[in-house]
Write an enzyme that holds these catalytic residues in place. Structure first.
Site, PDB file in Angstrom:
ATOM      1  N   THR A 155      40.813  38.787  41.477  1.00 21.30           N
ATOM      2  CA  THR A 155      39.597  38.078  41.902  1.00 21.30           C
ATOM      3  C   THR A 155      38.566  37.991  40.772  1.00 21.30           C
ATOM      4  O   THR A 155      37.792  37.048  40.713  1.00 21.30           O
ATOM      5  CB  THR A 155      38.960  38.784  43.110  1.00 21.30           C
ATOM      6  OG1 THR A 155      38.834  40.172  42.816  1.00 21.30           O
ATOM      7  CG2 THR A 155      39.820  38.642  44.343  1.00 21.30           C
ATOM      8  N   THR A 156      38.544  38.980  39.886  1.00 24.78           N
ATOM      9  CA  THR A 156      37.607  38.953  38.754  1.00 24.78           C
ATOM     10  C   THR A 156      38.097  37.967  37.699  1.00 24.78           C
ATOM     11  O   THR A 156      37.332  37.131  37.206  1.00 24.78           O
ATOM     12  CB  THR A 156      37.462  40.363  38.127  1.00 24.78           C
ATOM     13  OG1 THR A 156      37.192  41.300  39.168  1.00 24.78           O
ATOM     14  CG2 THR A 156      36.358  40.410  37.106  1.00 24.78           C
TER      15      THR A 156
ATOM     16  N   ASP B 176      35.401  45.263  41.990  1.00 20.90           N
ATOM     17  CA  ASP B 176      36.244  44.240  42.619  1.00 20.90           C
ATOM     18  C   ASP B 176      35.446  42.937  42.689  1.00 20.90           C
ATOM     19  O   ASP B 176      34.395  42.870  43.333  1.00 20.90           O
ATOM     20  CB  ASP B 176      36.641  44.698  44.024  1.00 20.90           C
ATOM     21  CG  ASP B 176      37.488  43.667  44.743  1.00 20.90           C
ATOM     22  OD1 ASP B 176      38.516  43.282  44.188  1.00 20.90           O
ATOM     23  OD2 ASP B 176      37.107  43.249  45.850  1.00 20.90           O
TER      24      ASP B 176
ATOM     25  N   ASP C   7      44.151  46.080  47.470  1.00 21.80           N
ATOM     26  CA  ASP C   7      44.692  45.302  46.342  1.00 21.80           C
ATOM     27  C   ASP C   7      46.140  45.706  46.050  1.00 21.80           C
ATOM     28  O   ASP C   7      47.002  44.851  45.831  1.00 21.80           O
ATOM     29  CB  ASP C   7      43.839  45.509  45.078  1.00 21.80           C
ATOM     30  CG  ASP C   7      42.523  44.742  45.139  1.00 21.80           C
ATOM     31  OD1 ASP C   7      42.254  44.158  46.199  1.00 21.80           O
ATOM     32  OD2 ASP C   7      41.775  44.734  44.151  1.00 21.80           O
TER      33      ASP C   7
END
Length: 550
Positions: free
Chosen positions: A102-103, A69, A415
């Site tokens: 987020t990545t 994450d 998530d």
């Protein structure tokens, strides 16, 4: 450094602080900043997609975290460089606002910086690059609106939501159980969602974990799970149709607020004091019994005497329950202070009770079943409060082989919950697997020719930067990145099919509709807008003054 004297003739040294600072200007500063941003993006690049690798992070106290994450990796990294900290903030913003992607947002920002560096070397002014990026981001966001599709779902048809959550979970450690976990996440969100207002309060979903068992044992409880057991081992372990008194006052005699001292010099005085204390305990327990409570949940502890008395009066009790858990129990059992309502002039519902004097039958919470469950051979017990009067508070209970798996599963579930919430707020989706980025790249590339100024170079650079996401997906899946990307791109243009992406799972088709790989529209738009904003900010810095290291 200079020598000076004070009024008494004592010498002291003046150190010129400004002379100790280092300074980078112009192109040198731009390149240093871009290099720092690219370094952070390079760390996360290998974690992108369903075949992305995990990172192992060891904290200063020896705690180990294994995750892919992006927000968690950057949160736990010790970053000193100020530009690298901007990338960490970028990932955190995406996590707070959307909860997923987020990545991807950091990888995109790193790619935009890489393309900007090439344009700077060609002699373009950084402000013109920033303006070109802004134009390109608007084109990409509008194009996403055009290729997005609406998803129709309801309480009886949750399959679209489940499919989207499965896409999120497919890149996590828990992907072997992605179907079960996606269903749990969707059912939890729908239980607390207000579909008419399109609002979801994720605070009403409690995620609890316990080491032991296997991932498949993860369950959704329509009620609250408390990591406590009954205060006395001889109290009943199962209570049906429970009437719960929720207290924030301790089971003990009242204490004066001022400092006091009690002198006891005879046995009679001690006996009197003891009888008085016992009377207090007796009245408290009797008060709970009189209003019809069959279970007491207390925020504070109580001593052995009160515990013994509760057990003898056949009144089960739980002590040391946290404030957040008390509120959730109150909401679930319809006894929260903000659930008071008027029906035919009489109060219904009730509240968390701060004093014994205020206890009334109306203020009791109601639950169909309260049971204590023990796990394995460890004597660990937890309290299940189920079949509540108001099931607007739910608990997801995660089991796993070790603490690291449970922590990563919690992050994955978070998530999935955020994705389900975003779909309820806005039910537009785009297809994943890099298909949306490739389609945007083609649209931005085509639009560049309409701009006569030097911004068109920056717009084309933005289109090339968008290709970094599908290229990283192909690379992480063990495919030839350039070959795979060019084949998919030409297929999109030839067939005019915006849904062709990278076949990461080797299914045999590039059409993401057939693979059921979806992402939320607002998540994808937020990625592009946030990455562009941060890159613009970095490009506008042309002078870096920093203190020298001693």
């Amino acid at each position: 450094m200079a020598l000076a004297f004070d009024e008494f003739g004592r010498p002291f040294i003046i150190i010129r602080e400004q002379g100790q600072k280092t300074r980078l200007r112009g192109l040198e500063a731009h390149k240093a900043n871009i290099s720092a941003g690219k370094a952070v993006a390079r760390i996360l690049r290998t974690s992108l997609g369903p075949k992305g690798m995990d990172k192992m992070l060891q904290g200063p106290d020896g705690d180990v975290t294994i995750t892919n994450d992006g927000a968690t990796i950057l949160e736990q990294m010790d970053v000193d460089n100020q530009i690298a900290k901007l990338m960490v903030e970028l990932s955190r913003s995406q996590d707070y606002e959307i909860g997923d992607g987020t990545t991807g947002v950091v990888v995109l920002a790193g790619s935009l910086l890489e393309q900007a560096e090439r344009q700077l070397e060609r002699g373009l002014h950084p402000i013109r690059i920033a303006e070109g990026y802004e134009m390109a981001s608007r084109i990409a966001v509008e194009h996403l609106e055009r290729i997005a599709q609406k998803f129709e779902f309801g309480e009886s048809n949750i399959e679209p939501l489940v499919q989207t959550c499965m896409t999120t979970l497919s890149s996590k450690i828990v992907n072997r159980c992605k179907r079960d976990l996606a269903e749990i996440a969707v059912r939890a969100v729908l239980a607390v969602a207000h579909l008419e207002r399109k609002d979801v309060n994720l605070d009403l979903i409690k995620v609890e974990g316990k080491v032991g068992g296997k991932l498949e044992d993860t369950e959704l409880i329509y009620g609250i799970l408390v990591d406590k057991d009954m205060s006395h081992p001889q109290m009943p372990k199962r209570i049906e149709d429970a009437k719960i008194a929720i207290l924030t006052c301790p089971f003990e005699p009242p204490k004066p607020k001022t400092k006091h001292k009690v002198d006891i010099d005879t046995v009679e005085k001690f006996q009197t004091l003891r009888q008085q204390e016992q009377k207090y305990f007796d009245e408290m327990v009797q008060k709970c019994k009189d209003i019809g409570a069959t279970l007491v949940i207390c925020q504070w502890g109580f001593d052995d005497e009160a515990n013994h008395l509760l057990m003898h009066r056949n009144l089960p009790a739980v002590r040391w329950v946290g404030g957040v858990e008390l509120e959730l129990i109150a909401i679930a059992t319809d006894s929260s202070s903000f659930l008071i309502g008027l029906t035919n002039g009489a109060f219904v519902g009730g509240r968390i009770v701060p004093r014994f004097q205020e206890l009334t039958p109306e203020k009791l919470g109601k639950a169909g079943l309260v049971r204590e469950k023990s796990f394995g051979t460890t004597k660990d017990r937890m309290l299940y409060i189920e079949h509540c009067a108001n099931s607007k508070a739910v608990t997801i209970f995660i089991r796993g082989g070790n603490k690291m798996v449970i922590e990563e599963t919690k992050r994955s579930i978070h998530d999935a919950l955020c994705v389900a919430r975003n779909l309820i707020r806005n039910n537009s989706i785009v297809y994943g697997g890099g298909s949306a980025e490739i389609s945007c790249s083609i649209a931005v590339e085509a639009a560049a020719d309409r701009y006569p100024g030097v911004e068109q170079y920056a717009i084309r650079a933005f289109a090339d930067a968008l290709d970094a996401i599908p290229m990283a997906l192909a690379e992480n899946s063990g495919l030839q990145p350039i070959e795979t990307l060019s084949a998919v791109k030409s297929q999109q243009i030839k067939e005019n099919n915006h849904y062709c992406g990278i076949d990461c799972n080797d299914v045999g088709t590039n059409d993401m509709r057939e693979q059921n790989v979806f992402e939320t529209l607002i998540g994808k738009q937020q990625q592009i807008l946030l990455a562009t904003q941060v890159v613009k900010m970095i490009l506008k810095i042309d002078d870096v003054i920093s203190p020298s290291e001693y």
